[in-house]
Motif scaffolding. Structure first.
Motif, PDB file in Angstrom:
ATOM      1  N   VAL A 128      29.290  43.586  27.228  1.00  0.00           N
ATOM      2  CA  VAL A 128      28.470  43.729  26.017  1.00  0.00           C
ATOM      3  C   VAL A 128      27.935  45.162  25.934  1.00  0.00           C
ATOM      4  N   ASN A 129      27.502  45.679  27.063  1.00  0.00           N
ATOM      5  CA  ASN A 129      26.956  47.040  27.089  1.00  0.00           C
ATOM      6  C   ASN A 129      27.975  48.075  26.650  1.00  0.00           C
ATOM      7  N   ILE A 130      29.226  47.943  27.130  1.00  0.00           N
ATOM      8  CA  ILE A 130      30.221  48.965  26.817  1.00  0.00           C
ATOM      9  C   ILE A 130      31.147  48.517  25.688  1.00  0.00           C
ATOM     10  N   ASP A 131      30.842  47.356  25.095  1.00  0.00           N
ATOM     11  CA  ASP A 131      31.512  46.873  23.889  1.00  0.00           C
ATOM     12  C   ASP A 131      33.018  46.729  24.088  1.00  0.00           C
ATOM     13  N   THR A 132      33.381  45.856  25.007  1.00  0.00           N
ATOM     14  CA  THR A 132      34.796  45.640  25.285  1.00  0.00           C
ATOM     15  C   THR A 132      35.009  44.182  25.681  1.00  0.00           C
ATOM     16  N   PRO A 133      36.240  43.640  25.514  1.00  0.00           N
ATOM     17  CA  PRO A 133      36.491  42.275  25.994  1.00  0.00           C
ATOM     18  C   PRO A 133      36.472  42.227  27.520  1.00  0.00           C
ATOM     19  N   HIS A 134      36.270  41.039  28.059  1.00  0.00           N
ATOM     20  CA  HIS A 134      36.141  40.957  29.513  1.00  0.00           C
ATOM     21  C   HIS A 134      36.634  39.618  30.043  1.00  0.00           C
ATOM     22  N   ALA A 135      36.868  39.595  31.348  1.00  0.00           N
ATOM     23  CA  ALA A 135      37.131  38.363  32.082  1.00  0.00           C
ATOM     24  C   ALA A 135      36.766  38.625  33.534  1.00  0.00           C
ATOM     25  N   ALA A 136      36.604  37.553  34.293  1.00  0.00           N
ATOM     26  CA  ALA A 136      36.257  37.730  35.704  1.00  0.00           C
ATOM     27  C   ALA A 136      37.024  36.730  36.551  1.00  0.00           C
ATOM     28  N   ALA A 137      37.398  37.163  37.732  1.00  0.00           N
ATOM     29  CA  ALA A 137      38.048  36.288  38.714  1.00  0.00           C
ATOM     30  C   ALA A 137      37.213  36.322  39.984  1.00  0.00           C
ATOM     31  N   VAL A 138      36.889  35.154  40.498  1.00  0.00           N
ATOM     32  CA  VAL A 138      36.099  35.065  41.730  1.00  0.00           C
ATOM     33  C   VAL A 138      36.825  34.138  42.692  1.00  0.00           C
ATOM     34  N   PHE A 139      37.019  34.567  43.922  1.00  0.00           N
ATOM     35  CA  PHE A 139      37.706  33.718  44.888  1.00  0.00           C
ATOM     36  C   PHE A 139      37.283  34.072  46.299  1.00  0.00           C
ATOM     37  N   THR A 140      37.568  33.153  47.202  1.00  0.00           N
ATOM     38  CA  THR A 140      37.191  33.318  48.602  1.00  0.00           C
ATOM     39  C   THR A 140      38.298  34.051  49.355  1.00  0.00           C
ATOM     40  N   GLY A 141      37.918  34.940  50.241  1.00  0.00           N
ATOM     41  CA  GLY A 141      38.886  35.685  51.028  1.00  0.00           C
ATOM     42  C   GLY A 141      39.739  34.761  51.881  1.00  0.00           C
ATOM     43  N   GLY A 142      40.994  35.161  52.079  1.00  0.00           N
ATOM     44  CA  GLY A 142      41.863  34.406  52.964  1.00  0.00           C
ATOM     45  C   GLY A 142      42.713  33.366  52.264  1.00  0.00           C
ATOM     46  N   ASP A 143      42.538  33.195  50.967  1.00  0.00           N
ATOM     47  CA  ASP A 143      43.324  32.217  50.227  1.00  0.00           C
ATOM     48  C   ASP A 143      44.127  32.972  49.157  1.00  0.00           C
ATOM     49  N   ALA A 144      45.273  33.521  49.573  1.00  0.00           N
ATOM     50  CA  ALA A 144      46.053  34.394  48.687  1.00  0.00           C
ATOM     51  C   ALA A 144      46.535  33.645  47.443  1.00  0.00           C
ATOM     52  N   GLY A 145      46.935  32.391  47.626  1.00  0.00           N
ATOM     53  CA  GLY A 145      47.420  31.619  46.485  1.00  0.00           C
ATOM     54  C   GLY A 145      46.348  31.438  45.432  1.00  0.00           C
ATOM     55  N   ARG A 146      45.154  31.095  45.869  1.00  0.00           N
ATOM     56  CA  ARG A 146      44.037  30.908  44.946  1.00  0.00           C
ATOM     57  C   ARG A 146      43.678  32.220  44.257  1.00  0.00           C
ATOM     58  N   ALA A 147      43.741  33.303  45.028  1.00  0.00           N
ATOM     59  CA  ALA A 147      43.423  34.612  44.460  1.00  0.00           C
ATOM     60  C   ALA A 147      44.368  34.930  43.310  1.00  0.00           C
ATOM     61  N   ARG A 148      45.669  34.716  43.527  1.00  0.00           N
ATOM     62  CA  ARG A 148      46.644  35.015  42.473  1.00  0.00           C
ATOM     63  C   ARG A 148      46.423  34.126  41.250  1.00  0.00           C
ATOM     64  N   THR A 149      46.134  32.855  41.502  1.00  0.00           N
ATOM     65  CA  THR A 149      45.887  31.927  40.386  1.00  0.00           C
ATOM     66  C   THR A 149      44.687  32.378  39.562  1.00  0.00           C
TER      67      THR A 149
ATOM     68  N   PHE B  42      28.068  55.474  34.371  1.00  0.00           N
ATOM     69  CA  PHE B  42      28.820  55.295  33.119  1.00  0.00           C
ATOM     70  C   PHE B  42      28.113  55.859  31.882  1.00  0.00           C
ATOM     71  N   GLN B  43      26.895  56.302  32.014  1.00  0.00           N
ATOM     72  CA  GLN B  43      26.112  56.682  30.836  1.00  0.00           C
ATOM     73  C   GLN B  43      26.800  57.720  29.936  1.00  0.00           C
ATOM     74  N   PRO B  44      27.513  58.723  30.482  1.00  0.00           N
ATOM     75  CA  PRO B  44      28.183  59.689  29.594  1.00  0.00           C
ATOM     76  C   PRO B  44      29.257  59.054  28.707  1.00  0.00           C
ATOM     77  N   LEU B  45      29.662  57.835  29.024  1.00  0.00           N
ATOM     78  CA  LEU B  45      30.664  57.159  28.199  1.00  0.00           C
ATOM     79  C   LEU B  45      30.034  56.567  26.948  1.00  0.00           C
ATOM     80  N   MET B  46      28.717  56.606  26.888  1.00  0.00           N
ATOM     81  CA  MET B  46      28.000  56.097  25.717  1.00  0.00           C
ATOM     82  C   MET B  46      27.296  57.251  24.993  1.00  0.00           C
ATOM     83  N   LEU B  47      26.989  57.017  23.717  1.00  0.00           N
ATOM     84  CA  LEU B  47      26.215  57.990  22.951  1.00  0.00           C
ATOM     85  C   LEU B  47      24.718  57.794  23.240  1.00  0.00           C
ATOM     86  N   PRO B  48      23.907  58.809  22.965  1.00  0.00           N
ATOM     87  CA  PRO B  48      22.460  58.644  23.151  1.00  0.00           C
ATOM     88  C   PRO B  48      21.780  58.003  21.943  1.00  0.00           C
ATOM     89  N   THR B  49      22.582  57.429  21.037  1.00  0.00           N
ATOM     90  CA  THR B  49      22.017  56.694  19.905  1.00  0.00           C
ATOM     91  C   THR B  49      22.282  55.199  20.112  1.00  0.00           C
TER      92      THR B  49
END
Lengths: 191, 226
Positions: free
Chosen positions: A156-177, A102-109
């Motif tokens: 923080v590094n790429i200066d953008t809003p964020h969110a994360a979803a973490v779930f266990t495989g095999g539980d499609a309902g939980r994944a969607r939630t 991703f480094q080319p997406l940032m400036l060298p300053t």
């Protein structure tokens, strides 16, 4: 609204395909045009840390592989989804290989952001959604917490809003939630 | 006691390599039988990992030294850990203690926190006792030189690595004092002043070479990708 999914979920043969289906379906239901790149199958070389994109060919990576197109897709997207099986609380190596480039997406300053030293942004980058699939080596609690923290750090590094979803495989309902909850946490892309 | 120091970088002339070699030398100076091993290429064959597995069977401790790329291990280092985990059964009863050293050009400890946590979770997955991690900031100006030749830029590393080696040689976890000493910013001035100076130098270089530092070469139409 355009969503780019950089996925290595395919390396999880048991739950990867179903998880990717859930990610894509959830994004489409929110009105996104979804473009998925399987970074485990794409031609993406590891970053050599040559530094060319900084002060030799500013903003341009000299490695001629599929990242050239992926860079353009990232810049043109509203949401960047990093979809990965968790490995020790981190991205799997295939996804990290793309992130390392991703480094080319940032400036060298530099800039002071959140009281920390960071590279200044070259583009207004898309909001970041981390999707972590817990399976195999991962322990849901500690690995999930580590992954959420890590996605926040990348944001923080790429200066953008964020969110994360973490779930266990095999539980499609939980994944969607979890995906719905995470997307709700991204105000810039909520519909 | 045998200790394996792992150089977690593939760069030809890397600061990681310089730090790893310095730690290796410090350990040898303390009478420890120490070995140095570098992570292999991304596409390394299984054979290339065989050597690492053999070393791990006989060592009491591992010191993993790695740079921080966007708050995490470089992909090649992450891949090595994943491959090691896949082949963990080949280690038999070997349970070396794991120490981590992360370094970054940025001075703040929070920028190394995720990487050290990944090392800790790897240790947990392997069943290896985690002995703690230390981090160093502001390492970029070392530019791959041996630490003895990097002058003021490696001053803090040279002051702290004996503490690191001492903890490893004694077979104890990193002490809070060692961690705190390593975490200290090596910058001799306030952060904003440092940023201003470095940016001024970079822009001056770009002007002299006629470079457009802010070129946006990837803006525009997005092509198809495999």
């Amino acid at each position: 609204m355009r969503a780019l999914v950089l996925s290595a979920l395919a390396v999880d043969e048991e739950h990867g395909a179903a998880t990717l289906d859930a990610v894509e379906a959830t994004l489409r239901e929110r009105g996104h045009d979804v473009d998925t790149v399987d970074v485990a199958a794409a031609r993406v070389a590891p970053c050599t840390g040559c530094g060319s994109c900084g002060l030799k060919t500013p903003g341009r990576c000299v490695v001629k592989d599929d990242m050239q197109g992926i860079f353009r897709k990232i810049v043109a997207s509203d949401v960047l989804v990093l979809a990965t099986p968790l490995r020790f609380g981190s991205y799997c190596a295939e996804v990290k290989k793309a992130i390392d480039r991703f480094q080319p997406l940032m400036l060298p300053t530099y800039v002071v952001r959140n009281g920390e030293m960071h590279f200044r942004g070259r583009y207004e980058l898309p909001a970041l959604l981390g999707v972590g699939l817990v399976s195999g080596v991962a322990a849901a609690g500690a690995d999930g917490d580590a992954f959420r923290f890590l996605v926040g750090r990348l944001a923080v590094n790429i200066d953008t809003p964020h969110a994360a979803a973490v779930f266990t495989g095999g539980d499609a309902g939980r994944a969607r939630t979890e995906l719905e909850r995470a997307l709700d946490a991204l105000p810039e892309v909520r519909r | 006691m045998n200790v394996l120091v792992i150089d977690g970088s593939r760069r030809a002339k890397s600061n990681t390599g310089a730090i790893a070699r310095h730690v290796h030398a410090q350990l040898q100076g303390l009478g420890v039988v120490a070995d140095l091993w570098r992570v292999p290429r991304w596409d390394a064959s299984a054979d290339e990992l065989d050597g690492l597995l053999e070393k791990l069977k006989t060592c009491a401790a591992v010191v993993l030294v790695a740079p921080v790329y966007l708050d995490e291990l470089p992909a090649v280092t992450q891949r090595t850990l994943e491959r090691l985990y896949t082949r963990r059964a080949e280690l038999g009863d070997a349970v070396p203690r794991l120490y981590g050293i992360a370094h970054s050009g940025f001075p703040e400890p929070v920028q190394r926190e995720a990487e050290l946590r990944t090392m800790e979770l790897f240790a947990g997955a392997m069943g290896w006792p985690w002995q703690g991690g230390v981090g160093f900031g502001g390492t970029s100006p070392i530019d791959g030189r041996p630490l003895e030749e990097a002058g003021m830029f490696s001053k803090q590393l040279r002051a702290c690595l004996p503490l690191v080696a001492g903890d490893v040689a004694a077979g104890r976890p990193f002490s809070p004092e060692t961690v705190a000493r390593c975490d200290k910013s090596p910058f001799p001035m306030p952060l904003r002043a440092m940023v201003w100076i470095v940016n001024s130098r970079t822009r001056k270089t770009a002007r002299a070479e006629g470079l457009d530092l802010e070129a946006r070469v990837y803006a525009g139409a997005a092509p198809d990708v495999a």
